[in-house]
Design a protein around this motif. Structure first.
Motif, PDB file in Angstrom:
ATOM      1  N   LYS A 100      38.591  56.865  45.557  1.00  0.00           N
ATOM      2  CA  LYS A 100      37.410  56.443  44.791  1.00  0.00           C
ATOM      3  C   LYS A 100      37.651  55.501  43.494  1.00  0.00           C
ATOM      4  CE  LYS A 100      33.982  60.058  46.520  1.00  0.00           C
ATOM      5  NZ  LYS A 100      33.268  61.029  46.045  1.00  0.00           N
ATOM      6  N   ALA A 101      38.669  56.254  42.788  1.00  0.00           N
ATOM      7  CA  ALA A 101      38.932  55.867  41.531  1.00  0.00           C
ATOM      8  C   ALA A 101      39.891  54.590  41.590  1.00  0.00           C
ATOM      9  CB  ALA A 101      40.148  57.043  40.899  1.00  0.00           C
ATOM     10  N   VAL A 102      40.394  54.463  42.356  1.00  0.00           N
ATOM     11  CA  VAL A 102      41.565  52.984  42.402  1.00  0.00           C
ATOM     12  C   VAL A 102      40.595  51.803  42.549  1.00  0.00           C
ATOM     13  CG1 VAL A 102      41.915  53.061  45.018  1.00  0.00           C
ATOM     14  CG2 VAL A 102      43.418  51.746  43.232  1.00  0.00           C
ATOM     15  N   LEU A 103      39.371  52.256  43.335  1.00  0.00           N
ATOM     16  CA  LEU A 103      38.499  50.992  43.597  1.00  0.00           C
ATOM     17  C   LEU A 103      37.469  50.998  42.220  1.00  0.00           C
ATOM     18  CD1 LEU A 103      37.494  48.919  45.495  1.00  0.00           C
ATOM     19  CD2 LEU A 103      35.874  50.449  46.692  1.00  0.00           C
ATOM     20  N   GLU A 104      37.057  52.094  41.701  1.00  0.00           N
ATOM     21  CA  GLU A 104      36.093  51.772  40.510  1.00  0.00           C
ATOM     22  C   GLU A 104      37.027  51.365  39.372  1.00  0.00           C
ATOM     23  OE1 GLU A 104      33.688  54.657  37.425  1.00  0.00           O
ATOM     24  OE2 GLU A 104      35.889  54.456  37.503  1.00  0.00           O
ATOM     25  N   MET A 105      38.250  51.684  39.306  1.00  0.00           N
ATOM     26  CA  MET A 105      39.029  51.060  37.998  1.00  0.00           C
ATOM     27  C   MET A 105      39.067  49.558  38.602  1.00  0.00           C
ATOM     28  SD  MET A 105      42.176  53.971  38.223  1.00  0.00           S
ATOM     29  CE  MET A 105      43.396  53.009  37.255  1.00  0.00           C
ATOM     30  N   ALA A 106      39.398  49.180  39.546  1.00  0.00           N
ATOM     31  CA  ALA A 106      39.267  47.606  39.623  1.00  0.00           C
ATOM     32  C   ALA A 106      38.155  47.132  39.216  1.00  0.00           C
ATOM     33  CB  ALA A 106      39.780  47.615  41.156  1.00  0.00           C
ATOM     34  N   VAL A 107      36.922  47.786  39.615  1.00  0.00           N
ATOM     35  CA  VAL A 107      35.443  47.077  39.401  1.00  0.00           C
ATOM     36  C   VAL A 107      35.448  46.996  37.783  1.00  0.00           C
ATOM     37  CG1 VAL A 107      33.021  47.539  39.331  1.00  0.00           C
ATOM     38  CG2 VAL A 107      34.360  47.925  41.288  1.00  0.00           C
ATOM     39  N   TRP A 108      36.044  48.209  37.177  1.00  0.00           N
ATOM     40  CA  TRP A 108      35.864  48.240  35.620  1.00  0.00           C
ATOM     41  C   TRP A 108      36.530  47.228  34.978  1.00  0.00           C
ATOM     42  CZ3 TRP A 108      33.036  50.132  31.797  1.00  0.00           C
ATOM     43  CH2 TRP A 108      32.233  51.206  32.198  1.00  0.00           C
ATOM     44  N   ASP A 109      38.012  46.757  35.501  1.00  0.00           N
ATOM     45  CA  ASP A 109      38.640  45.763  35.062  1.00  0.00           C
ATOM     46  C   ASP A 109      38.005  44.317  35.259  1.00  0.00           C
ATOM     47  OD1 ASP A 109      41.127  44.566  34.000  1.00  0.00           O
ATOM     48  OD2 ASP A 109      41.593  44.227  35.876  1.00  0.00           O
ATOM     49  N   LEU A 110      37.413  44.054  36.627  1.00  0.00           N
ATOM     50  CA  LEU A 110      36.684  43.016  36.881  1.00  0.00           C
ATOM     51  C   LEU A 110      35.605  42.555  35.946  1.00  0.00           C
ATOM     52  CD1 LEU A 110      36.480  40.465  38.784  1.00  0.00           C
ATOM     53  CD2 LEU A 110      34.639  41.933  40.071  1.00  0.00           C
ATOM     54  N   TYR A 111      34.950  43.745  35.585  1.00  0.00           N
ATOM     55  CA  TYR A 111      33.633  43.747  34.790  1.00  0.00           C
ATOM     56  C   TYR A 111      34.018  43.210  33.218  1.00  0.00           C
ATOM     57  CZ  TYR A 111      29.697  45.402  31.486  1.00  0.00           C
ATOM     58  OH  TYR A 111      28.903  45.557  30.778  1.00  0.00           O
ATOM     59  N   SER A 112      35.218  43.977  32.801  1.00  0.00           N
ATOM     60  CA  SER A 112      35.553  43.574  31.405  1.00  0.00           C
ATOM     61  C   SER A 112      36.091  41.989  31.516  1.00  0.00           C
ATOM     62  CB  SER A 112      36.758  44.488  31.066  1.00  0.00           C
ATOM     63  OG  SER A 112      37.798  44.755  31.739  1.00  0.00           O
ATOM     64  N   LYS A 113      36.708  41.845  32.575  1.00  0.00           N
ATOM     65  CA  LYS A 113      37.120  40.356  32.330  1.00  0.00           C
ATOM     66  C   LYS A 113      36.016  39.232  32.582  1.00  0.00           C
ATOM     67  CE  LYS A 113      41.830  41.223  34.370  1.00  0.00           C
ATOM     68  NZ  LYS A 113      42.392  41.518  35.671  1.00  0.00           N
ATOM     69  N   GLN A 114      35.032  39.726  33.392  1.00  0.00           N
ATOM     70  CA  GLN A 114      33.570  38.781  33.664  1.00  0.00           C
ATOM     71  C   GLN A 114      32.894  38.753  32.479  1.00  0.00           C
ATOM     72  OE1 GLN A 114      31.441  40.498  36.806  1.00  0.00           O
ATOM     73  NE2 GLN A 114      32.605  39.197  38.461  1.00  0.00           N
ATOM     74  N   THR A 115      33.024  39.889  31.420  1.00  0.00           N
ATOM     75  CA  THR A 115      32.384  39.729  30.269  1.00  0.00           C
ATOM     76  C   THR A 115      33.189  39.619  29.038  1.00  0.00           C
ATOM     77  OG1 THR A 115      32.579  42.244  29.851  1.00  0.00           O
ATOM     78  CG2 THR A 115      30.549  41.631  31.133  1.00  0.00           C
ATOM     79  N   ASN A 116      34.233  39.205  29.468  1.00  0.00           N
ATOM     80  CA  ASN A 116      35.363  38.862  28.205  1.00  0.00           C
ATOM     81  C   ASN A 116      35.657  39.831  27.061  1.00  0.00           C
ATOM     82  OD1 ASN A 116      36.994  36.668  27.452  1.00  0.00           O
ATOM     83  ND2 ASN A 116      35.407  35.979  25.615  1.00  0.00           N
TER      84      ASN A 116
END
Length: 381
Positions: A100-116
């Motif tokens: 679960k964590a590896v996928l959620e970590m990637a989503v957090w990273d994507l979100y932070s990039k999408q929101t700059n």
């Protein structure tokens, strides 16, 4: 949030030297990288599961299975607005926290990039730099151990953690204190190697004035740890026993520990790690970020997590060169001044991928889109 594609890659990285604990010896880092795509950005996560079920029941193989059969199809079938929703979406699935964590970590990273924004900023981190320590495995001789301690102290690390097990405990700790005195911050990590039958031996650890002893008793216990803590001056730190904020609440209530080690992979993701951090802060329980021999991606996520306010004890996030001749990120993680790592400010986890090295190390990989993911099991209610 827009998520259009998810990809996993299994890679193996050789360690510079074997790392030994009471579990056994590790010579290669076998891990899963997950990439989540959306909005022209790519979020990256790194699994901390080992290839064998000795730290927990999870392995790199079970992580791949969970990603393929359940987690990726479930996530691609949902519309989410924020990464904190991912843990709730996966909550009906028992355990499998590292998957679960590896996928959620990637989503957090994507979100932070999408929101700059930086990953640290996205999760609420405030520290501009973090204090870091180093973890030393069980060495062939006490002399080798003392040599390593001296080298890492010279490099400026702010905490020395040494692995112990029955037969390798009092003597190495005594040798370190004899050589370096009692002013250096020293702790011992037992990785569940003892029982309450060893209480007389464990009470002798008080003489070394350790910062803490980490997880001395069973990996799934808090009751006996409470009994042991009542007999020790040395603070007990729980690691393997803590998988959720509920585990944390119970451990605090019965006095099973005075410190908690937070590992994103062990607790199922950044969202749960933040909840544990917040609860500990409310109860004046200091926390620190443990390590699982992470490569650069996992190391960078740990740096972001450790920027939260209650991470007041130096963690295990040492420089990339501590374990690897070359890392999968550029630039590599380095100490920006003795004992400190600067928290990246660029969007996302703060580094670029070393795609050339990753290409050399990949064993197998697979990608999924909303249309291609096999929905073997989707919870609809």
């Amino acid at each position: 949030m827009e998520i259009t594609k998810i990809k996993w890659q299994r890679i193996k990285m050789p360690l510079k030297a074997p790392f030994e604990t009471s579990f056994g010896k590790v010579v290669k880092k076998d891990m899963i990288l997950v990439r989540v795509y959306g909005g022209g950005k790519v979020g990256i996560g790194e699994s901390v599961a080992m290839p064998y079920p000795i730290y927990s029941e999870e392995t790199t193989g079970t992580v791949i299975n969970m990603l393929e059969e359940f987690l990726i199809p479930i996530l691609l079938d949902k519309e989410i607005q924020h990464p904190s929703e991912v843990s709730e979406i996966f909550s009906f699935i028992r355990r499998n926290n590292m998957a679960k964590a590896v996928l959620e970590m990637a989503v957090w990273d994507l979100y932070s990039k999408q929101t700059n924004q930086s990953l640290a900023g996205a999760i609420g981190g405030t520290s501009k730099e973090i204090e870091v320590g180093v973890s030393i495995g069980i060495e062939p001789t006490i002399e080798k151990l003392v040599e390593k301690v001296e080298r890492f102290l010279d490099e400026g690390y702010r905490k020395i953690k040494v692995k112990i097990k029955p037969g390798w405990d009092l003597a190495p700790l005594q040798a370190i204190r004899d050589r370096f005195g009692y002013s250096i911050p020293l702790m011992a990590d037992a990785n569940s190697a003892y029982t309450l039958d060893d209480i007389d031996l464990l009470k002798q650890l008080d003489q070394f004035h350790l910062l803490m002893i980490e997880q001395p008793l069973a990996h799934d216990d808090i009751i006996d740890h409470a009994k042991l803590q009542a007999e020790l001056v040395t603070p007990i730190c729980l690691d393997e026993s803590i998988h959720s904020v509920e585990d944390t609440r119970k451990a605090i209530e019965i006095g099973a520990c005075k410190i908690i080690n937070i590992k994103v992979g062990r607790v199922g993701g950044i969202t749960e790690a933040k909840k544990i951090h917040d609860l500990c802060e409310q109860h004046n329980i200091p926390v620190w970020c443990g390590g699982m021999l992470e490569a650069g991606v996992g190391r960078a996520h740990n740096i972001a997590l450790a920027s939260l306010a209650n991470f007041t004890i130096p963690g295990d996030t040492s420089a990339s060169s501590r374990y690897f001749n070359e890392d999968i990120i550029v630039p590599e993680v380095t100490l920006t001044r003795p004992g400190f790592i600067t928290v990246p400010e660029k969007p996302g986890f703060g580094f670029d991928l070393n795609e050339h090295l990753i290409g050399q190390l990949v064993l197998n990989e697979k990608e999924y889109t909303k249309d291609s993911a096999e929905k073997a099991f989707i919870r609809t209610n």
